[in-house]
Write a protein that holds these residues in place. Structure first.
Motif, short mmCIF file in Angstrom:
data_model
loop_
_atom_site.label_atom_id
_atom_site.label_comp_id
_atom_site.label_asym_id
_atom_site.label_seq_id
_atom_site.Cartn_x
_atom_site.Cartn_y
_atom_site.Cartn_z
N LYS A 84 -9.67 31.75 35.62
CA LYS A 84 -9.62 33.22 35.67
C LYS A 84 -9.84 33.84 34.29
O LYS A 84 -10.28 34.98 34.18
CB LYS A 84 -8.27 33.68 36.20
N SER B 225 9.24 24.96 30.27
CA SER B 225 9.45 25.34 31.67
C SER B 225 10.91 25.18 32.07
O SER B 225 11.55 24.21 31.71
CB SER B 225 8.58 24.45 32.58
N TYR C 12 11.58 24.87 35.16
CA TYR C 12 11.50 24.29 36.50
C TYR C 12 11.03 22.83 36.52
O TYR C 12 10.59 22.34 37.55
CB TYR C 12 10.59 25.15 37.37
N ILE C 13 11.10 22.17 35.38
CA ILE C 13 10.86 20.72 35.38
C ILE C 13 12.22 20.09 35.08
O ILE C 13 12.78 20.32 34.00
CB ILE C 13 9.81 20.31 34.32
N MET D 79 1.58 22.03 32.84
CA MET D 79 0.54 22.43 31.88
C MET D 79 1.16 23.24 30.75
O MET D 79 2.29 23.75 30.89
CB MET D 79 -0.53 23.26 32.60
N GLY E 293 -3.72 25.32 37.87
CA GLY E 293 -2.92 24.58 38.83
C GLY E 293 -3.68 24.42 40.15
O GLY E 293 -3.69 23.34 40.75
N ILE F 149 5.70 30.93 41.48
CA ILE F 149 4.28 30.68 41.18
C ILE F 149 3.85 29.33 41.74
O ILE F 149 2.78 29.21 42.34
CB ILE F 149 4.01 30.83 39.66
#
Ligand SMILES: CC(C)(COP(=O)(O)OP(=O)(O)OC[C@H]1O[C@@H](n2cnc3c(N)ncnc32)[C@H](O)[C@@H]1OP(=O)(O)O)[C@@H](O)C(=O)NCCC(=O)NCCS
Length: 182
Positions: A12, A41, A43-44, A106, A116, A146
């Motif tokens: 994008k 992150s 969320y890891i 990433m 992703g 996301i």
């Protein structure tokens, strides 16, 4: 080993990235990339100090994807830098060898760019061509909107939540399992 043709994707942000299978020679750069993005992150579910592999062990890890027919490790490259990766780790027990679990991440500056989507769709296309694999699954924090949006878009379906599965700094978080048949 089932072939994976290198792919070029325009994101994008207008930048063109290459997605290819990781090679043993990528070990140092890949380790650097993972060590950078894990602490970026929430969320890891791994702390920075828990990334204990050295370059040699990372190389062995990369090689394991080259010798196991139900597994693949892909990296995304831009300007000769590794910016993200995805792995489908096939189960090594016979009764579950038709299943593989996804891990991906990433560098922060590349998130929400379509990278992703490019990584996951490439991995799932490969899984569909793989004669061993039938089911690909993953686990994700229910707060990771996301990621969940991306997984739904690719075709993953919700398959149950374990409440309070993650615990960090005294707070609990729920764990959603998602599955796709390939
Ligand atoms: C999760 C991750 C892999 C997703 O990759 P990405 O490149 O950021 O995702 P993409 O840009 O391809 O797709 C994200 C989608 O979610 C949408 N989105 C963005 N923010 C959102 C939000 N807050 N709520 C809902 N959807 C959202 C985007 O618009 C996009 O959808 P679209 O393509 O239909 O426009 C990446 O952000 C990442 O590495 N995060 C940190 C590590 C991590 O969470 N790993 C996964 C562990 S399970």
């Amino acid at each position: 080993m089932i072939k994976f043709e290198d792919q070029s994707h325009e994101l994008k942000n207008g930048k063109k990235v290459v997605i290819r299978r990781a090679e043993v020679r990528d070990a140092e750069k890949l380790l650097e990339c993972i060590k950078t993005y894990v602490p970026q992150s929430n969320y890891i579910p791994k702390l920075e100090q828990e990334i204990k592999l050295n370059v040699e062990q990372e190389a062995e890890w990369i090689n394991s994807f080259r010798i196991n027919d139900n597994s693949i490790l892909l990296i995304a490259e831009y300007d000769n830098q590794i910016i993200g990766n995805i792995d489908l780790t096939g189960n090594c027990r016979k009764i579950m060898e038709h299943t593989a679990v996804v891990g991906m991440g990433m560098l922060q500056e590349w998130r929400n760019s379509g990278l992703g989507t490019a990584l996951l769709s490439s991995a799932i296309e490969w899984a569909k061509l793989n004669p061993v694999l039938e089911l690909v699954w993953l686990q994700v924090y229910t707060e990771n909107k996301i990621a969940i949006n991306l997984y739904r878009k690719i075709g993953f379906k919700e398959n149950g939540i374990i409440k309070n599965f993650f615990k960090q700094d005294g707070r609990h978080f729920d764990n959603l399992t998602m599955v796709i048949n390939v």
